[in-house]
Design an enzyme around this catalytic site. Sequence first.
Site, PDB file in Angstrom:
ATOM      1  N   MET A  88      29.166  35.389  49.666  1.00  0.00           N
ATOM      2  CA  MET A  88      29.507  34.215  48.866  1.00  0.00           C
ATOM      3  C   MET A  88      28.568  34.172  47.668  1.00  0.00           C
ATOM      4  O   MET A  88      27.380  34.413  47.821  1.00  0.00           O
ATOM      5  CB  MET A  88      29.315  32.954  49.726  1.00  0.00           C
ATOM      6  CG  MET A  88      29.647  31.654  49.033  1.00  0.00           C
ATOM      7  SD  MET A  88      28.700  30.297  49.748  1.00  0.00           S
ATOM      8  CE  MET A  88      27.097  30.599  48.990  1.00  0.00           C
ATOM      9  N   ASN A  89      29.123  33.859  46.480  1.00  0.00           N
ATOM     10  CA  ASN A  89      28.205  33.577  45.374  1.00  0.00           C
ATOM     11  C   ASN A  89      28.527  32.236  44.720  1.00  0.00           C
ATOM     12  O   ASN A  89      28.354  31.203  45.386  1.00  0.00           O
ATOM     13  CB  ASN A  89      28.042  34.761  44.401  1.00  0.00           C
ATOM     14  CG  ASN A  89      29.304  35.334  43.821  1.00  0.00           C
ATOM     15  OD1 ASN A  89      30.187  35.761  44.544  1.00  0.00           O
ATOM     16  ND2 ASN A  89      29.397  35.378  42.510  1.00  0.00           N
ATOM     17  N   ASP A  90      28.979  32.179  43.498  1.00  0.00           N
ATOM     18  CA  ASP A  90      29.006  30.913  42.754  1.00  0.00           C
ATOM     19  C   ASP A  90      29.815  29.792  43.418  1.00  0.00           C
ATOM     20  O   ASP A  90      30.913  30.041  43.921  1.00  0.00           O
ATOM     21  CB  ASP A  90      29.652  31.110  41.382  1.00  0.00           C
ATOM     22  CG  ASP A  90      29.121  32.297  40.627  1.00  0.00           C
ATOM     23  OD1 ASP A  90      28.161  32.922  41.075  1.00  0.00           O
ATOM     24  OD2 ASP A  90      29.689  32.606  39.563  1.00  0.00           O
ATOM     25  N   GLN A 122      33.056  31.573  45.222  1.00  0.00           N
ATOM     26  CA  GLN A 122      33.295  32.999  45.075  1.00  0.00           C
ATOM     27  C   GLN A 122      33.039  33.657  46.421  1.00  0.00           C
ATOM     28  O   GLN A 122      31.950  33.497  46.997  1.00  0.00           O
ATOM     29  CB  GLN A 122      32.339  33.586  44.024  1.00  0.00           C
ATOM     30  CG  GLN A 122      32.701  33.222  42.614  1.00  0.00           C
ATOM     31  CD  GLN A 122      33.912  33.986  42.114  1.00  0.00           C
ATOM     32  OE1 GLN A 122      33.821  35.152  41.790  1.00  0.00           O
ATOM     33  NE2 GLN A 122      35.054  33.328  42.079  1.00  0.00           N
ATOM     34  N   SER A 129      34.820  33.081  38.547  1.00  0.00           N
ATOM     35  CA  SER A 129      34.449  31.663  38.621  1.00  0.00           C
ATOM     36  C   SER A 129      35.215  30.768  37.657  1.00  0.00           C
ATOM     37  O   SER A 129      35.737  31.225  36.631  1.00  0.00           O
ATOM     38  CB  SER A 129      32.958  31.509  38.350  1.00  0.00           C
ATOM     39  OG  SER A 129      32.261  31.978  39.470  1.00  0.00           O
ATOM     40  N   ARG A 159      34.068  34.626  30.420  1.00  0.00           N
ATOM     41  CA  ARG A 159      34.489  34.120  31.741  1.00  0.00           C
ATOM     42  C   ARG A 159      33.889  32.756  32.086  1.00  0.00           C
ATOM     43  O   ARG A 159      33.067  32.226  31.372  1.00  0.00           O
ATOM     44  CB  ARG A 159      34.108  35.127  32.828  1.00  0.00           C
ATOM     45  CG  ARG A 159      32.640  35.505  32.864  1.00  0.00           C
ATOM     46  CD  ARG A 159      32.366  36.481  34.013  1.00  0.00           C
ATOM     47  NE  ARG A 159      31.027  37.029  33.958  1.00  0.00           N
ATOM     48  CZ  ARG A 159      30.697  38.189  33.387  1.00  0.00           C
ATOM     49  NH1 ARG A 159      31.626  38.942  32.808  1.00  0.00           N
ATOM     50  NH2 ARG A 159      29.438  38.605  33.371  1.00  0.00           N
ATOM     51  N   ASP A 160      34.320  32.265  33.236  1.00  0.00           N
ATOM     52  CA  ASP A 160      33.784  31.066  33.897  1.00  0.00           C
ATOM     53  C   ASP A 160      34.137  29.767  33.164  1.00  0.00           C
ATOM     54  O   ASP A 160      33.253  28.997  32.746  1.00  0.00           O
ATOM     55  CB  ASP A 160      32.256  31.167  34.069  1.00  0.00           C
ATOM     56  CG  ASP A 160      31.830  32.491  34.686  1.00  0.00           C
ATOM     57  OD1 ASP A 160      32.648  33.092  35.398  1.00  0.00           O
ATOM     58  OD2 ASP A 160      30.682  32.925  34.453  1.00  0.00           O
ATOM     59  N   GLU A 167      26.503  33.198  31.331  1.00  0.00           N
ATOM     60  CA  GLU A 167      27.518  32.973  32.353  1.00  0.00           C
ATOM     61  C   GLU A 167      27.546  31.504  32.764  1.00  0.00           C
ATOM     62  O   GLU A 167      26.579  30.768  32.582  1.00  0.00           O
ATOM     63  CB  GLU A 167      27.199  33.807  33.603  1.00  0.00           C
ATOM     64  CG  GLU A 167      27.244  35.317  33.392  1.00  0.00           C
ATOM     65  CD  GLU A 167      27.122  36.087  34.691  1.00  0.00           C
ATOM     66  OE1 GLU A 167      26.301  35.705  35.557  1.00  0.00           O
ATOM     67  OE2 GLU A 167      27.851  37.081  34.865  1.00  0.00           O
TER      68      GLU A 167
END
Length: 472
Positions: free
Chosen positions: A39-41, A57, A101, A159-160, A218
């Site tokens: 798992m990240n963001d 994520q 994300s 992105r994001d 980011e």
Amino acid sequence: MTSSSLLPAFLQAVMQGQPRALKDPHYPGWHLAPVTGLMNDPNGFIHFQGEYHLFYQWNPLGCSHQNKSWGHWRSPDLVHWQHAPIALMPGEDYDRSGCYSGSAVDNKGQLTLCYTGNVKFDDGSRTAWQCLAVENAQGGFDKTGPVLALPEGYTGHVRDPKVWQQGDTWYMVLGAQDKHKQGKVLLFHSCNLTDWTLAGEIAGSGLGGLGEAGYMWECPDLFHLDGQDVLIACPQGVAKQEKRFLNTYPAAWLCGTLQAGSATFHHGPLAELDAGFEFYAPQTALAEDGRRLLIGWMGVPDGEEMRQPTIKQGWIHQMTCPRQLSLKQGRLFQQPVTELQMLRETESGWQGQASQAPEIPAERLEILLSRTPGKSATLHFGNDDLVLTWSDGELCLARRSLENGEWQYRYWNAPATGLQILCDHSSVEIFINQGEGVMSSRYFPAQPATLSFSGEAELQARYWSLRACMVE
Ligand code: FRU
């Protein structure tokens, strides 16, 4: 692979992986973490129709940065969370290398996700599409496709999207890298969420007096707070300083005034959001009562993440606790949300010289500490797996490198009058001076963690063990 062809493998990974992860002594008791894989963001953090939603994520298929999908949790109160159907999986032409994300908005009563469709090519290059998906009757999400291609003048690192509405206008901030490899935050506007116009660059390397400030920004987030505008972002490539910006990549904030019409953001200096070893890609949401809440990823990409021992148990990383933001005299404060007090069990207290203090079980612990100035105190988490030295002008957090065993240090370089520390099996969040600073870090004690003290300083402590509260 299409979304549907990934599903059987995702299900098998969860069925096989969850029992092992949940038995791991390092698995958090009350923080959010993946039941298997990486798992990240935090993504799509929103209070919508009486409930909080937090997406994340997630690669269920392993502890690597691949197959990025959106997992989904929901909660009435930020403490008790439930699993919801997985929201996004890669598979369309425009998101085949990952559903990256993004954010969630309430579009006329319809929960709508804004995310980045990432596309990598065989020659190593990439492109990105900003895409939408809308909630369906089953609590899943139907992709409605891209709404924004790469803007002119930028590389494939765009992105994001963080999207919000003001009056009738939708705004989006987007992380970007320009053709000169400078990190930027772009501002767009739209009247319908599907047709977007670039207003301009509002912050980044070489803008607003920042000078050289990294090659990619980011996960931007922009919001109004206590009379000012605050921009959060993760600038990659910012120079390390003696005692600040020491992580591979930082999460940082800027405070000032945004003129959306002219896309100008007059802001002060770039400051770190968290001074610990693990903190990245935070995202905020507005609570019903007007509080601005933040959750971060208690991890940092690259660096030593792939050495973390939980990988052997098939999972990696966790979120921070939910925090409430405020601005005081131009400084961004973060405090654990008061809802977390629901987890407190019986209260204990202690006062005296640090070296005389009892050892406290620290698997799940909240402790409030104050210290009489003059002498220093040291807090030992586990068997010196994490060590916090508290002296008059500084806090120093020390931990051995997972790569070569050498001590590494992080600093809060100002007087600390009081600490509020939250512990959860393999994580520590240290809130300094009512949230003026925070140090978030993971550590991996061999035994169930304890907290012990040394030093001559006089300490005063109030503490609670916290009850476990797992996602259902
Ligand atoms: C930040 C980040 C984002 C990207 C996502 C992919 O950690 O690199 O920029 O959208 O992770 O998982």
